[in-house]
Design a protein around this motif. Structure first.
Motif, PDB file in Angstrom:
ATOM      1  N   ILE A  25     -14.611   3.469  -1.430  1.00  0.00           N
ATOM      2  CA  ILE A  25     -13.148   3.443  -1.356  1.00  0.00           C
ATOM      3  C   ILE A  25     -12.531   4.823  -1.541  1.00  0.00           C
ATOM      4  O   ILE A  25     -11.319   4.984  -1.388  1.00  0.00           O
ATOM      5  N   SER A  26     -13.349   5.825  -1.871  1.00  0.00           N
ATOM      6  CA  SER A  26     -12.833   7.192  -1.985  1.00  0.00           C
ATOM      7  C   SER A  26     -13.963   8.175  -1.740  1.00  0.00           C
ATOM      8  O   SER A  26     -15.094   7.955  -2.180  1.00  0.00           O
ATOM      9  N   PHE A  37      -9.442   6.992   4.502  1.00  0.00           N
ATOM     10  CA  PHE A  37      -8.196   6.231   4.446  1.00  0.00           C
ATOM     11  C   PHE A  37      -8.412   4.935   3.680  1.00  0.00           C
ATOM     12  O   PHE A  37      -9.367   4.204   3.920  1.00  0.00           O
ATOM     13  N   THR A  38      -7.522   4.661   2.747  1.00  0.00           N
ATOM     14  CA  THR A  38      -7.420   3.363   2.095  1.00  0.00           C
ATOM     15  C   THR A  38      -5.948   2.999   2.038  1.00  0.00           C
ATOM     16  O   THR A  38      -5.126   3.830   1.638  1.00  0.00           O
ATOM     17  N   ALA A  53     -11.770  -8.658   0.849  1.00  0.00           N
ATOM     18  CA  ALA A  53     -12.179  -7.264   0.775  1.00  0.00           C
ATOM     19  C   ALA A  53     -10.977  -6.332   0.911  1.00  0.00           C
ATOM     20  O   ALA A  53      -9.937  -6.707   1.447  1.00  0.00           O
ATOM     21  N   MET A  54     -11.139  -5.108   0.436  1.00  0.00           N
ATOM     22  CA  MET A  54     -10.077  -4.109   0.485  1.00  0.00           C
ATOM     23  C   MET A  54      -9.961  -3.527   1.892  1.00  0.00           C
ATOM     24  O   MET A  54     -10.955  -3.390   2.610  1.00  0.00           O
ATOM     25  N   ARG A  55      -8.755  -3.183   2.293  1.00  0.00           N
ATOM     26  CA  ARG A  55      -8.510  -2.602   3.606  1.00  0.00           C
ATOM     27  C   ARG A  55      -8.710  -1.092   3.535  1.00  0.00           C
ATOM     28  O   ARG A  55      -8.049  -0.389   2.791  1.00  0.00           O
ATOM     29  N   GLY A  56      -9.647  -0.578   4.338  1.00  0.00           N
ATOM     30  CA  GLY A  56      -9.886   0.860   4.393  1.00  0.00           C
ATOM     31  C   GLY A  56     -11.248   1.236   3.856  1.00  0.00           C
ATOM     32  O   GLY A  56     -12.097   0.388   3.580  1.00  0.00           O
ATOM     33  N   GLY A  57     -11.481   2.555   3.696  1.00  0.00           N
ATOM     34  CA  GLY A  57     -12.749   3.025   3.176  1.00  0.00           C
ATOM     35  C   GLY A  57     -13.897   2.769   4.144  1.00  0.00           C
ATOM     36  O   GLY A  57     -13.716   2.644   5.353  1.00  0.00           O
ATOM     37  N   GLN A 209      -2.129   7.121  10.052  1.00  0.00           N
ATOM     38  CA  GLN A 209      -2.966   7.851   9.105  1.00  0.00           C
ATOM     39  C   GLN A 209      -4.431   7.443   9.170  1.00  0.00           C
ATOM     40  O   GLN A 209      -5.243   7.945   8.385  1.00  0.00           O
ATOM     41  N   MET A 210      -4.787   6.533  10.055  1.00  0.00           N
ATOM     42  CA  MET A 210      -6.150   6.011  10.027  1.00  0.00           C
ATOM     43  C   MET A 210      -6.697   5.787  11.434  1.00  0.00           C
ATOM     44  O   MET A 210      -5.959   5.742  12.422  1.00  0.00           O
TER      45      MET A 210
END
Length: 255
Positions: A25-26, A37-38, A53-57, A209-210
């Protein structure tokens, strides 16, 4: 979103890995600049609740990508809790220079085992390839441009892609090089303005941004017989902005 682990290397770069989904995630370089990007909404617990799940990474999509199969979206691996391997296998020769490693384990439950079988940004390395366009009922086309640029929503699967592609961010004077093995196809996705506004877990302007560029096995399923093994690997590296597509060697090995 559950627990995460932060890893630092001697040069000052760092990476943070969420144990939920084994997701990176980072990723910050030695100057502290964030390279992944997250979504700004990623830590909103009203939107992201387990097992979502988290969006990004950098996420793990297994054993399927998107809805290209009978399982849940992007498979079950990204919605499981992973653990840290305390006794990882030895590194490859010369693999430890200036790098940090973390080995993640997913211990499947019995239920899981039943399922296993922008003008400023351009992508170089996918020219002349055939792709499936998810915006046109997965119709097959051939890439005509000398590079992939973005002026509207893009949702494609590039087939039988090379081992190495480059993502050039001219505005930030930054280039990413992605090398892969065991994963023949590459997914390219950007939701653009309309779809961004329709997604609850995505900021209205964050499409600027992604860019999702991910290796996958989509056109042909990977099937293993008892006792067989398969390895899929992706390596993402930031390189000087002077890097150009002429530097892409299709036979280039991993760092």
């Amino acid at each position: 979103m559950g627990s995460s682990k932060l890893y630092l290397n001697p040069q000052g770069a760092s990476a943070r890995v969420s144990l939920h989904g084994g997701q990176v995630i980072s990723w910050r370089n030695e100057r502290g600049e964030e390279l992944l990007f997250t979504s700004s909404k990623a830590y909103n617990t009203a939107i992201f609740k387990s097992p979502k799940a988290m969006r990004g990474g950098i996420s793990i999509c297994f054993p399927q990508f998107g809805n290209c199969g009978s399982l849940e979206q992007n498979g079950f691996a990204r919605n499981k809790i992973w653990t840290i391997e305390n006794d990882p296998p030895p590194l490859r020769p010369n693999d430890s220079l200036g790098k940090s490693f973390v080995d993640l384990l997913l211990k499947p439950a019995e239920e899981d085992l039943k399922c296993w079988p922008h003008g400023e940004v351009r992508i170089e390395g996918l020219e002349t390839l055939d792709y499936l366009d998810n915006l046109c009922q997965r119709e097959r086309f051939t890439e005509q441009g000398d590079a992939i640029t973005f002026e509207s929503e893009v949702d494609r699967v590039y087939l039988s892609s090379p081992q190495c592609v480059a993502i050039l961010d001219h505005e930030r004077k930054r280039t990413y090089v992605m090398r892969k093995e065991g994963l023949p196809d590459i997914v390219v996705w950007n939701p653009w303005e309309k779809k961004s506004k329709a997604m609850a877990d995505f900021g209205d302007e964050e499409y600027k941004q992604m860019l999702c560029v991910d290796a996958a096995a989509i056109e042909k399923n990977i099937t293993l017989k008892p006792g067989e093994e398969w390895t899929g690997r992706i390596e993402l590296a930031g390189v000087p902005s002077s890097f150009c597509s002429d530097d892409l060697d299709p036979h280039l090995k991993f760092f």
